[in-house]
Enzyme design. Structure first.
Site, short mmCIF file in Angstrom:
data_model
loop_
_atom_site.label_atom_id
_atom_site.label_comp_id
_atom_site.label_asym_id
_atom_site.label_seq_id
_atom_site.Cartn_x
_atom_site.Cartn_y
_atom_site.Cartn_z
N GLU A 1 0.79 -1.21 -0.01
CA GLU A 1 -0.14 -0.07 -0.03
C GLU A 1 0.84 1.36 0.01
O GLU A 1 0.54 2.27 0.56
CB GLU A 1 -1.04 0.07 1.24
CG GLU A 1 -2.13 -1.02 1.17
CD GLU A 1 -2.96 -0.83 -0.14
OE1 GLU A 1 -3.05 -0.01 -0.68
OE2 GLU A 1 -3.54 -2.02 -0.44
N GLY A 2 1.81 1.26 -0.96
CA GLY A 2 2.87 2.21 -0.77
C GLY A 2 3.92 2.13 0.21
O GLY A 2 3.63 2.26 1.36
#
Lengths: 600, 600
Positions: free
Chosen positions: A440-441
């Protein structure tokens, strides 16, 4: 009795004493949720977590089985999944119109602490389903919603997110999956995706894949990316799963942890028969993704936190049982004592506790922000709270998962040699936690988000608002006599932080931009330290007066004050030093040539 | 060409340019080892490491197999073991009288960097054998030595160390294994030991176990512990392995890493037939152990370092190949570049490089100290060098393994999602590294050793000597114009460090003893930071003038200067802040009650 997974008393404290959610909900749309109801819900979550999910943790570690396109989840997952869905936990805080339970988000965070802390790999299936459902709720047509949303929020079908490709990780814009218009409003999808959590498994009748792809002829980079809804089985008129939609799982990854959740490689349209429908507008896929991503990032923070709290509780229980002599710190050679009394063990437990407590407060506070957004009719207030959440998101995702990994490592150290042995639970918690810093990043991306987007967003107003909330908290603490010296130390830190934030913000917009971004992660770290100190001081402010008023519980409240003291007096000075480096913004990183790294 | 495992150029630099070992060895007992010989030896080690040991790393991760008392090592280990022994690497720096090769220790560190970096789990067998052999060399009778020493240093037999019991970990004095006199000079040994690396396996004809046990009637605690030599098979008159000696492996641990090395539980004398001979004097077992432990601790530091350097090289190679857009740091949206050019990735690589470089210099310097001890006839000089090594030992073991774990974690982060996948090598390096912070004395124990023993040892003289060496290094750096500002920053840090060392030393001897020990680990950390900065500045002092003189290699030398700049300007300020906390010595840890930790 020793707790498992999470500290019940502390959960109560955050919800009912620190955040005082009863007062927050009074008179609003969550008014029906009084303390009794809330405690009942969390008690149910605790039961399900400890009785049904916790036993999955070890068996889940043995992993999923891939065979000719099919994935079998670990023994017991399906049974627990059915119980989890029967309890209607997947959509616990969602809109009743789509089968949700409409619980306040702060309460769902507490429930999730038990669920994720019991078995993170199991919960990841549900986390992804929920994220996909929210995407559908936000951007789907009525038809798309009617077809899928209830089935997803009930867990009958699951969901995923198809983003990453071998050459497109952090650089989403490089993706090559193609969507071709069919003329009937649908698209033919063709491409390969990797790292798809829960991309294929045997717990549900259908899987709904939101897919990022480029419509033929669309611009390069992120500006040409659209979002599509691609079911594993096409959906019949009557809503039942129909024909196979040519989404083929080609393998699952062998990872260092989180084995219970399969990480799939998927080929879409290998036979040219993968049909998808547009979700949202053409070429607006990235914007839609970001809406979902904020929730997903907050949930990844919760994933990390849940492992940290579990590791803390395990280490605490172990340190109270394990008896050894104190060695050098007790030269008299008196009788052996539980190692919780050894200074270095105690120090580590206090580090763990201060992070875990601070994270819990932060994450529940984030939940309360969601509730405030849901409750208010005031557009400005809603916007402001939303923006505060946007500022908090990289801290919740980036800082919390960094520190959760550290906490889990301390958990191992407290167990000594046993910590390295898989018979004990702390090794797996560490292994499982390593991915939270990446997906997620990556946390590098989080730090760029903080420095490059959140700090200067809307001329810096949301960030100033965030600082103002902290400043008010410090002012309150100063009013408590016992806490005044701590609050003053914290205030000096706060003032210094605002200077440093201004300095790095300026550097980032000057020709020193590359130097500044070489400090984006250290800046995220000190921002997180500030946030932890804020939460711990807030806790102490609530707790200090109660040590006298509620004598039976004095030890608990004193523990809050001592934890704040530890963090502010022992941990913040290090962050002070780090801020000196950030402000100086030395250009060594920029100056380093590729060749200077050696290795050739 | 991209390097594997370790940076050849940097190894050359440390040995021949920074330490200038040729000059050190001139005219002494190592005079025969000139640069050509040395490079030849290291080249051979590199070949063996990369060709034969590196392929074991992945297969070793599948683990050993335990079956009815026997342990089978992973496929390929036995073949590599035979090659390693044929090369006479096990005793490479040992006395030729016992079959050793008499190589300088600094050179053996370089060879070991390749061996351990290629496959740490394989090398641990040899490390233990070597440690046991040194114990025998130091404390064995002529008979004991003649029976075992050559066979151990050649690898024909292996060795272990039987110390830990379920209730006696860091608290060695609590052990319950008993030795009963037989009247013929031998002892009957009875007890259970755990966490025995290489306690049973199928690569050798016999295993020699040094065992800590208490002679019946001996005092309690560490004062009543003796050391025994217990072979797996009793030794016949002709030196061959004879009757089974009742040392039974009852199982091996399932661990989070280092799977290629079996961690055994051993029962001694379950049938009353385990015979041992005293090694050294009665009740002097702990003192003997400590002699071996110093070497073992330095080797554990090397274990950590070797994984860190391997992880760095992997991450570096990956960052040079992996292409992604720069995102926010390049708003112009120009073409994607290798991620080594992304500021946050570069920052992480520089953190990795600064630690790895500093560790290499420190560990080779430790090897050179051993060489100086071996070379000198001056008793005082030998004593002083030995004491310097004693001061360095907790830093090499404690700080290096802490930072090695951090470096390996950065290695994963640079790989992004691939870092979590076991197909790539960095995940295993992290998992394997976690134990180095625990065994041979946890890093908490190391920090107590530094604060409680090494700091005040002999009225502080060895510690003052250590500081004096650093001071001289700073003075030299100040003479190089380009480095003067860095050297001055370093000098301020150094001065502050001496104040803080004095302060914590005083606290440790006052009634604030418990408060002080709650800062023993932070104190170890800043001592390690000082040591890294010293080594990096020393490197820069050597390198700076060469950027002009050896232009072909200017990039490498410039890299040295920039790395020192990065560490001193970016990392030391954080340590400065940490020193403020150490000096303040806040009593929060001591003040925290057991109940305050919650969880009940």
């Amino acid at each position: 009795m020793a707790q498992l997974i999470a500290d019940k008393r502390d959960i109560d404290f955050v919800l009912h004493e620190q955040l005082d959610i009863g007062a927050e909900y009074k008179g609003g749309s969550y008014a029906e949720f009084n303390r009794k109801t809330i405690d009942l819900i969390i008690g149910e979550a605790r039961n399900l977590g400890i009785k049904e999910l916790l036993p999955l943790q070890k068996v889940g570690d043995d992993g999923c089985v891939f065979d000719a396109g099919s994935v079998t989840v670990p023994e017991g997952f399906k049974r627990a999944y059915d119980l989890y869905c029967e309890g209607e936990w997947l959509g616990m805080s969602d809109d009743p119109e789509w089968g949700g339970q409409g619980l306040p988000h702060a309460v769902s965070m507490a429930a999730n602490e038990y669920f994720y802390g019991s078995c993170n790999s199991f919960m990841l299936y549900n986390m992804l389903t929920h994220g996909a459902a929210k995407l559908l709720e936000g951007f789907g047509t009525e038809t798309q919603k009617k077809q899928c949303l209830k089935k997803m929020l009930s867990g009958e079908w699951s969901g995923t997110m198809l983003l990453t490709e071998p050459e497109a990780g952090s650089d989403v814009g490089a993706l090559t999956t193609v969507a071709t218009k069919n003329g009937d409003g649908t698209y033919n999808i063709s491409g390969s995706k990797i790292f798809i959590s829960g991309g294929e498994h045997d717990m549900v009748a259908n899987i709904i894949h939101p897919v990022l792809a480029r419509i033929e002829g669309a611009p390069e980079g992120t500006r040409g990316i659209s979002l599509f809804l691609v079911p594993k089985f096409r959906i019949n008129e009557d809503g039942t799963p129909g024909e196979f939609n040519d989404v083929v799982c080609t393998g699952i990854e062998e990872k260092m942890g989180l084995h219970g959740n399969c990480t799939c490689s998927l080929t879409l349209g290998g036979k040219g028969e993968c049909i998808g429908t547009l979700l949202g507008e053409e070429n607006k896929g990235m914007a839609a993704m970001f809406v979902m991503m904020n929730e997903a990032r907050q949930m990844v923070g919760l994933q990390g936190f849940a492992n940290a709290t579990a590791s803390y509780i395990h280490a605490l229980n172990y340190a109270r049982e394990r008896v050894q002599t104190k060695g050098l710190t007790d030269p008299a050679g008196s009788a052996p004592v539980a190692i919780i009394n050894h200074p270095d063990v105690k120090r580590q437990l206090l580090i763990m506790k201060s992070y875990v407590d601070g994270m819990r407060s932060l994450i529940y506070y984030g939940g309360l922000c969601h509730d405030k957004i849901a409750m208010t009719d005031d557009v400005e207030e809603r916007k402001a709270t939303n923006e505060l959440l946007e500022v908090l998101t990289p801290i919740i995702k980036g800082y919390v998962t960094d520190k959760a990994f550290e906490v889990c490592s301390h958990g191992i150290q407290v167990f000594g040699g046993y910590g390295f042995v898989e018979e004990f639970p702390v090794a797996q918690l560490l292994r499982d936690s390593r991915i939270f810093m990446i997906y997620e990043g990556t946390n590098g991306i989080q730090s760029m988000d903080l420095l490059g987007r959140k700090l200067g967003m809307k001329k810096g107003k949301p960030f100033m608002d965030f600082l103002e909330v902290i400043r008010r908290s410090i002012t309150k603490a100063k009013e408590v006599e016992e806490l005044a010296p701590l609050a003053e130390t914290m205030e000096r830190f706060f003032v210094r932080y605002t200077e440093v934030a201004t300095a790095i913000s300026k550097s980032a917009m000057s020709d020193k931009v590359l130097d500044a971004y070489a400090f984006s992660h250290p800046f995220l770290e000190v921002t997180g330290d500030l946030t932890m100190a804020w939460m711990l001081l807030w806790r102490a402010t609530v707790a200090a007066p109660l040590t006298e008023k509620k004598k039976k519980d004095a030890a608990f409240y004193k523990g809050q004050v001592t934890t704040a003291r530890f963090f502010i007096n022992t941990m913040l000075p290090t962050a002070m030093g780090k801020m000196d480096a950030i402000q100086a913004c030395d250009g060594a990183v920029t100056a380093m040539d590729d060749a200077g790294f050696g290795g050739k």
